[in-house]
Design a protein around this motif. Structure first.
Motif, PDB file in Angstrom:
ATOM      1  N   LEU A  88     -73.421  33.862 125.451  1.00 39.84           N
ATOM      2  CA  LEU A  88     -73.482  34.691 126.649  1.00 39.84           C
ATOM      3  C   LEU A  88     -72.104  35.298 126.819  1.00 39.84           C
ATOM      4  O   LEU A  88     -71.108  34.560 126.870  1.00 39.84           O
ATOM      5  N   ALA A  89     -72.032  36.612 126.867  1.00 40.75           N
ATOM      6  CA  ALA A  89     -70.761  37.323 126.992  1.00 40.75           C
ATOM      7  C   ALA A  89     -69.756  36.841 125.944  1.00 40.75           C
ATOM      8  O   ALA A  89     -68.579  36.666 126.232  1.00 40.75           O
ATOM      9  N   GLY A  90     -70.255  36.594 124.733  1.00 40.46           N
ATOM     10  CA  GLY A  90     -69.398  36.196 123.632  1.00 40.46           C
ATOM     11  C   GLY A  90     -69.023  34.733 123.579  1.00 40.46           C
ATOM     12  O   GLY A  90     -68.309  34.302 122.679  1.00 40.46           O
ATOM     13  N   THR A  91     -69.513  33.932 124.518  1.00 34.07           N
ATOM     14  CA  THR A  91     -69.207  32.503 124.542  1.00 34.07           C
ATOM     15  C   THR A  91     -70.420  31.712 124.078  1.00 34.07           C
ATOM     16  O   THR A  91     -71.501  31.833 124.658  1.00 34.07           O
ATOM     17  N   MET A  92     -70.216  30.896 123.058  1.00 28.99           N
ATOM     18  CA  MET A  92     -71.302  30.081 122.524  1.00 28.99           C
ATOM     19  C   MET A  92     -71.658  28.964 123.507  1.00 28.99           C
ATOM     20  O   MET A  92     -70.778  28.284 124.017  1.00 28.99           O
ATOM     21  N   PHE A  93     -72.959  28.790 123.741  1.00 29.43           N
ATOM     22  CA  PHE A  93     -73.398  27.688 124.608  1.00 29.43           C
ATOM     23  C   PHE A  93     -74.447  26.802 123.940  1.00 29.43           C
ATOM     24  O   PHE A  93     -74.756  25.725 124.443  1.00 29.43           O
ATOM     25  N   ALA A  94     -74.971  27.231 122.800  1.00 33.22           N
ATOM     26  CA  ALA A  94     -75.956  26.422 122.086  1.00 33.22           C
ATOM     27  C   ALA A  94     -75.849  26.702 120.594  1.00 33.22           C
ATOM     28  O   ALA A  94     -75.534  27.818 120.181  1.00 33.22           O
ATOM     29  N   VAL A  95     -76.122  25.655 119.806  1.00 38.53           N
ATOM     30  CA  VAL A  95     -76.104  25.781 118.348  1.00 38.53           C
ATOM     31  C   VAL A  95     -77.172  24.875 117.761  1.00 38.53           C
ATOM     32  O   VAL A  95     -77.368  23.753 118.230  1.00 38.53           O
ATOM     33  N   LEU A  96     -77.868  25.382 116.783  1.00 41.71           N
ATOM     34  CA  LEU A  96     -78.862  24.580 116.079  1.00 41.71           C
ATOM     35  C   LEU A  96     -78.166  23.953 114.875  1.00 41.71           C
ATOM     36  O   LEU A  96     -77.690  24.652 113.978  1.00 41.71           O
ATOM     37  N   ASN A  97     -78.051  22.642 114.903  1.00 39.48           N
ATOM     38  CA  ASN A  97     -77.380  21.890 113.845  1.00 39.48           C
ATOM     39  C   ASN A  97     -78.438  21.035 113.156  1.00 39.48           C
ATOM     40  O   ASN A  97     -78.790  19.963 113.638  1.00 39.48           O
ATOM     41  N   GLY A  98     -78.972  21.562 112.056  1.00 43.99           N
ATOM     42  CA  GLY A  98     -80.122  20.909 111.452  1.00 43.99           C
ATOM     43  C   GLY A  98     -81.285  21.024 112.424  1.00 43.99           C
ATOM     44  O   GLY A  98     -81.607  22.108 112.888  1.00 43.99           O
ATOM     45  N   ASP A  99     -81.885  19.894 112.772  1.00 43.38           N
ATOM     46  CA  ASP A  99     -82.991  19.896 113.727  1.00 43.38           C
ATOM     47  C   ASP A  99     -82.579  19.369 115.093  1.00 43.38           C
ATOM     48  O   ASP A  99     -83.414  18.939 115.883  1.00 43.38           O
ATOM     49  N   ALA A 100     -81.302  19.428 115.399  1.00 40.53           N
ATOM     50  CA  ALA A 100     -80.815  19.044 116.724  1.00 40.53           C
ATOM     51  C   ALA A 100     -80.212  20.271 117.399  1.00 40.53           C
ATOM     52  O   ALA A 100     -79.564  21.097 116.746  1.00 40.53           O
ATOM     53  N   LEU A 101     -80.432  20.379 118.693  1.00 42.45           N
ATOM     54  CA  LEU A 101     -79.853  21.475 119.459  1.00 42.45           C
ATOM     55  C   LEU A 101     -78.606  20.966 120.155  1.00 42.45           C
ATOM     56  O   LEU A 101     -78.671  20.050 120.979  1.00 42.45           O
ATOM     57  N   GLY A 102     -77.469  21.547 119.788  1.00 38.21           N
ATOM     58  CA  GLY A 102     -76.210  21.221 120.443  1.00 38.21           C
ATOM     59  C   GLY A 102     -75.999  22.135 121.629  1.00 38.21           C
ATOM     60  O   GLY A 102     -76.188  23.349 121.529  1.00 38.21           O
ATOM     61  N   LEU A 103     -75.619  21.540 122.760  1.00 36.25           N
ATOM     62  CA  LEU A 103     -75.459  22.291 124.004  1.00 36.25           C
ATOM     63  C   LEU A 103     -74.118  21.978 124.652  1.00 36.25           C
ATOM     64  O   LEU A 103     -73.742  20.810 124.785  1.00 36.25           O
ATOM     65  N   LYS A 104     -73.413  23.021 125.064  1.00 37.88           N
ATOM     66  CA  LYS A 104     -72.117  22.851 125.721  1.00 37.88           C
ATOM     67  C   LYS A 104     -72.360  22.602 127.206  1.00 37.88           C
ATOM     68  O   LYS A 104     -72.514  23.525 127.993  1.00 37.88           O
ATOM     69  N   LEU A 105     -72.371  21.328 127.570  1.00 34.66           N
ATOM     70  CA  LEU A 105     -72.689  20.947 128.948  1.00 34.66           C
ATOM     71  C   LEU A 105     -71.443  20.554 129.740  1.00 34.66           C
ATOM     72  O   LEU A 105     -71.480  20.535 130.963  1.00 34.66           O
ATOM     73  N   GLY A 106     -70.366  20.225 129.048  1.00 34.72           N
ATOM     74  CA  GLY A 106     -69.133  19.860 129.741  1.00 34.72           C
ATOM     75  C   GLY A 106     -69.066  18.379 130.050  1.00 34.72           C
ATOM     76  O   GLY A 106     -69.826  17.884 130.888  1.00 34.72           O
ATOM     77  N   ALA A 107     -68.185  17.673 129.358  1.00 31.25           N
ATOM     78  CA  ALA A 107     -68.011  16.238 129.601  1.00 31.25           C
ATOM     79  C   ALA A 107     -67.739  15.995 131.075  1.00 31.25           C
ATOM     80  O   ALA A 107     -67.004  16.736 131.717  1.00 31.25           O
ATOM     81  N   GLY A 108     -68.372  14.988 131.621  1.00 31.20           N
ATOM     82  CA  GLY A 108     -68.167  14.625 133.017  1.00 31.20           C
ATOM     83  C   GLY A 108     -69.104  15.292 134.000  1.00 31.20           C
ATOM     84  O   GLY A 108     -69.097  14.964 135.183  1.00 31.20           O
ATOM     85  N   THR A 109     -69.941  16.216 133.531  1.00 30.26           N
ATOM     86  CA  THR A 109     -70.882  16.869 134.432  1.00 30.26           C
ATOM     87  C   THR A 109     -72.172  16.047 134.511  1.00 30.26           C
ATOM     88  O   THR A 109     -72.482  15.286 133.588  1.00 30.26           O
ATOM     89  N   PRO A 110     -72.916  16.195 135.593  1.00 29.73           N
ATOM     90  CA  PRO A 110     -74.196  15.484 135.678  1.00 29.73           C
ATOM     91  C   PRO A 110     -75.149  15.846 134.520  1.00 29.73           C
ATOM     92  O   PRO A 110     -75.817  14.964 133.979  1.00 29.73           O
ATOM     93  N   ALA A 111     -75.198  17.115 134.132  1.00 30.89           N
ATOM     94  CA  ALA A 111     -76.090  17.526 133.039  1.00 30.89           C
ATOM     95  C   ALA A 111     -75.685  16.839 131.735  1.00 30.89           C
ATOM     96  O   ALA A 111     -76.548  16.413 130.957  1.00 30.89           O
ATOM     97  N   PHE A 112     -74.393  16.718 131.487  1.00 34.46           N
ATOM     98  CA  PHE A 112     -73.901  16.045 130.282  1.00 34.46           C
ATOM     99  C   PHE A 112     -74.363  14.590 130.279  1.00 34.46           C
ATOM    100  O   PHE A 112     -74.889  14.099 129.284  1.00 34.46           O
TER     101      PHE A 112
END
Length: 112
Positions: free
Chosen positions: A39-63
């Protein structure tokens, strides 16, 4: 190190995530040989094999919620024990949760 190959099921699931997020600002590209979402040039998700990597931010409730999912772990795209501290990898077996957490990751990188 070889880039993990994503199954057709995982690639289709990533397409579904993009559709469900419904944000026309989402870009699709590749980084380090892997499909990514930006989004706006910033990566927030990546498919690594069959796992979806998501940038949620350490320490956040979503993380914390994503890390509590069975089989989830920190994203380690190089497979060398150097995980990305703000990223969670959700396995394909929890594909039903991908859109939910991808929405959280999208909001985390949205310009304010």
């Amino acid at each position: 190190m070889a880039v993990p190959v994503s199954s057709q099921e995982a690639l289709e699931a990533l397409d579904l995530v993009v559709a469900e997020l419904g944000d026309p600002g989402i870009g699709r590209s590749r980084m380090m040989g892997r499909p990514i979402l930006t989004l706006a040039g910033t990566m927030f998700a990546v498919l690594n094999g069959d796992a979806l990597g998501l940038k949620l931010g350490a320490g956040t409730p979503a993380f914390a919620e994503a890390r509590a999912v069975e089989g989830a772990g920190l994203l380690d795209p190089g497979g060398k024990g150097r995980p990305f501290k703000d990223w969670v990898a959700l396995p394909l077996e929890h594909v039903a949760l991908w859109s939910r957490f991808a929405g959280d990751a999208l909001e985390a990188v949205r310009p304010r």
